[in-house]
Design a protein around this motif. Structure first.
Motif, PDB file in Angstrom:
ATOM      1  N   THR A   1      61.163  32.223 -17.468  1.00 53.50           N
ATOM      2  CA  THR A   1      60.560  32.103 -16.134  1.00 53.50           C
ATOM      3  C   THR A   1      59.181  32.753 -16.110  1.00 53.50           C
ATOM      4  OG1 THR A   1      61.726  34.108 -15.430  1.00 53.50           O
ATOM      5  CG2 THR A   1      62.756  31.990 -14.905  1.00 53.50           C
TER       6      THR A   1
ATOM      7  N   TYR B   1      66.848  18.595 -18.229  1.00 53.66           N
ATOM      8  CA  TYR B   1      65.484  18.485 -17.700  1.00 53.66           C
ATOM      9  C   TYR B   1      64.952  17.100 -18.048  1.00 53.66           C
ATOM     10  CZ  TYR B   1      65.534  23.578 -17.143  1.00 53.66           C
ATOM     11  OH  TYR B   1      65.835  24.855 -16.762  1.00 53.66           O
TER      12      TYR B   1
ATOM     13  N   SER C   1      57.071  21.454  -5.581  1.00 54.41           N
ATOM     14  CA  SER C   1      58.079  21.939  -6.518  1.00 54.41           C
ATOM     15  C   SER C   1      58.842  20.754  -7.085  1.00 54.41           C
ATOM     16  CB  SER C   1      59.046  22.910  -5.821  1.00 54.41           C
ATOM     17  OG  SER C   1      59.751  22.237  -4.781  1.00 54.41           O
ATOM     18  N   GLY C   2      59.802  21.042  -7.951  1.00 53.85           N
ATOM     19  CA  GLY C   2      60.654  19.982  -8.460  1.00 53.85           C
ATOM     20  C   GLY C   2      59.977  19.111  -9.503  1.00 53.85           C
TER      21      GLY C   2
ATOM     22  N   GLU D   1      58.482  29.764 -10.959  1.00 57.75           N
ATOM     23  CA  GLU D   1      59.838  29.508 -10.486  1.00 57.75           C
ATOM     24  C   GLU D   1      60.351  28.223 -11.126  1.00 57.75           C
ATOM     25  OE1 GLU D   1      60.053  29.418  -6.264  1.00 57.75           O
ATOM     26  OE2 GLU D   1      59.029  31.343  -6.011  1.00 57.75           O
ATOM     27  N   ASN D   2      61.516  28.314 -11.741  1.00 62.73           N
ATOM     28  CA  ASN D   2      62.087  27.146 -12.399  1.00 62.73           C
ATOM     29  C   ASN D   2      62.862  26.311 -11.373  1.00 62.73           C
ATOM     30  OD1 ASN D   2      63.423  25.247 -13.979  1.00 62.73           O
ATOM     31  ND2 ASN D   2      63.780  26.684 -15.650  1.00 62.73           N
ATOM     32  N   THR D   3      62.198  25.297 -10.846  1.00 64.00           N
ATOM     33  CA  THR D   3      62.832  24.382  -9.892  1.00 64.00           C
ATOM     34  C   THR D   3      63.038  23.007 -10.520  1.00 64.00           C
ATOM     35  OG1 THR D   3      60.660  23.719  -9.020  1.00 64.00           O
ATOM     36  CG2 THR D   3      61.754  25.575  -7.946  1.00 64.00           C
TER      37      THR D   3
ATOM     38  N   GLN E   1      52.965  26.015  -7.264  1.00 62.43           N
ATOM     39  CA  GLN E   1      54.355  26.051  -6.829  1.00 62.43           C
ATOM     40  C   GLN E   1      54.524  26.402  -5.358  1.00 62.43           C
ATOM     41  OE1 GLN E   1      56.148  28.840  -9.526  1.00 62.43           O
ATOM     42  NE2 GLN E   1      55.073  30.615  -8.704  1.00 62.43           N
TER      43      GLN E   1
END
Length: 319
Positions: free
Chosen positions: A225, A154, A61-62, A128-130, A57
């Motif tokens: 998370t 999602y 990301s993403g 991290e929730n991206t 991460q």
């Protein structure tokens, strides 16, 4: 309407992993191998993929990171399920005991590996929730349908529906699906026409592992998370979905939606007007999915039509 949108959006987070894991169990059991190791496979797949996210991460990301994590989850689930396949098919071990061993071993492996591989020596693997999509362009603006399917979602939700369609086509419209079903119903007859029963059963268990590992990731990402070596009994709940769904993809979808709704009530009752004002202890709400499971299975298990050769090791020489 806002309450309905909230409930449905939350329901996808719980229903999709249940459906995906139950579809995995369907492939294994349709081939003739009982797979109660779904819980352990979910834990192992979730650990490997979340640990991958944790380490990557800082670089990316993403959605790209999530797609790569999906591949890691499926691959690790396949590898872990090979242990069950080897024990059940080659060693002809009791499939229930083999699955139980994997269920017991997976959390221990995850905890040990997390403590050994992380600098702080803790078992929780944070990330991290991206990955949440606030609104899908254009589609998110469609009245009613947009808030239900294309907002606060999602990509794993859409992946779940794709897996459902593919699983249905593969099981009922391909030679592979026909042979798989034959191996779970009449393996001797399948062998007599040249079908390699051992190979088909390996394929069923490996597919089960891929979807089980993927289901672990799909469950953890929208609901937490960090990963702490547990998927909250979702593998066992997926078995209930599989049985209630009669080992058939579309029925599994309906069963997953039902149990997903029960889980939504248990987890998000505080955001549902009416429920939060009843004064019922939170522990009671947490029991709802499992009470619903017991009630449903009590009434439906009598009529379950499991594959006839399920759980019976195949011996080529016994023909």
């Amino acid at each position: 309407m806002d309450t309905i949108y909230f409930i449905v959006q939350q329901m996808w987070f719980f229903s999709i992993p249940l459906m995906v894991v139950a579809l995995g169990g369907m492939f294994s059991e349709r081939s003739g191998v009982i797979n109660i190791a779904l819980e352990g496979i979910m834990v192992f797949g979730a650990f490997c993929s979340i640990f991958f996210i944790n380490k990557m991460q800082g670089i990316m990301s993403g959605q790209l990171l999530l797609v790569l994590a999906i591949l890691v989850a499926a691959g690790s689930g396949m590898l872990f399920s090979l242990l069950h396949a080897y024990a059940a098919i080659n060693l002809r071990a009791d499939q229930t005991i083999s699955g139980t061993a994997l269920n017991m071993g997976a959390p221990a492996i995850a905890i040990f590996a997390a403590r050994m591989l992380q600098e702080n020596g803790v078992q929780q693997v944070p990330f991290e929730n991206t990955f949440r999509i606030a609104k899908v362009p254009v589609l998110g603006d469609i009245p009613v349908l947009g808030p239900l399917l294309f907002q606060n979602t999602y990509i794993t939700t859409y992946l779940g529906f794709i897996i459902l369609i593919v699983a249905t086509v593969v099981l009922y419209k391909t030679k592979f699906g026909l042979r798989l079903r034959a191996c779970g119903e009449h393996p001797q007859a399948a062998d007599s026409v040249g079908v390699n029963v051992y190979r088909m059963r390996y394929a069923g268990v490996i597919l089960s592992g891929a979807l089980g590992g993927l289901g672990g990731l799909i469950f953890v990402v929208p609901t937490s998370t960090n990963f702490n070596a547990t998927v909250s009994g979702y593998g066992f709940l997926a078995l209930a979905v599989l049985i209630f769904g009669q080992w058939k993809p579309m029925r599994i979808l309906l069963a997953a939606l039902f149990f997903g709704l029960m889980k939504t009530i248990a987890s998000a009752y505080s955001g549902i007007p009416g429920l939060k004002d009843l004064g019922i202890p939170s522990d009671i709400y947490k029991m709802v999915p499992f009470i619903a499971t017991l009630i449903v299975l009590a009434f439906s298990s009598r009529n379950s039509a499991a594959p006839k050769a399920e759980g019976t090791p195949y011996d080529k020489g016994s023909r």
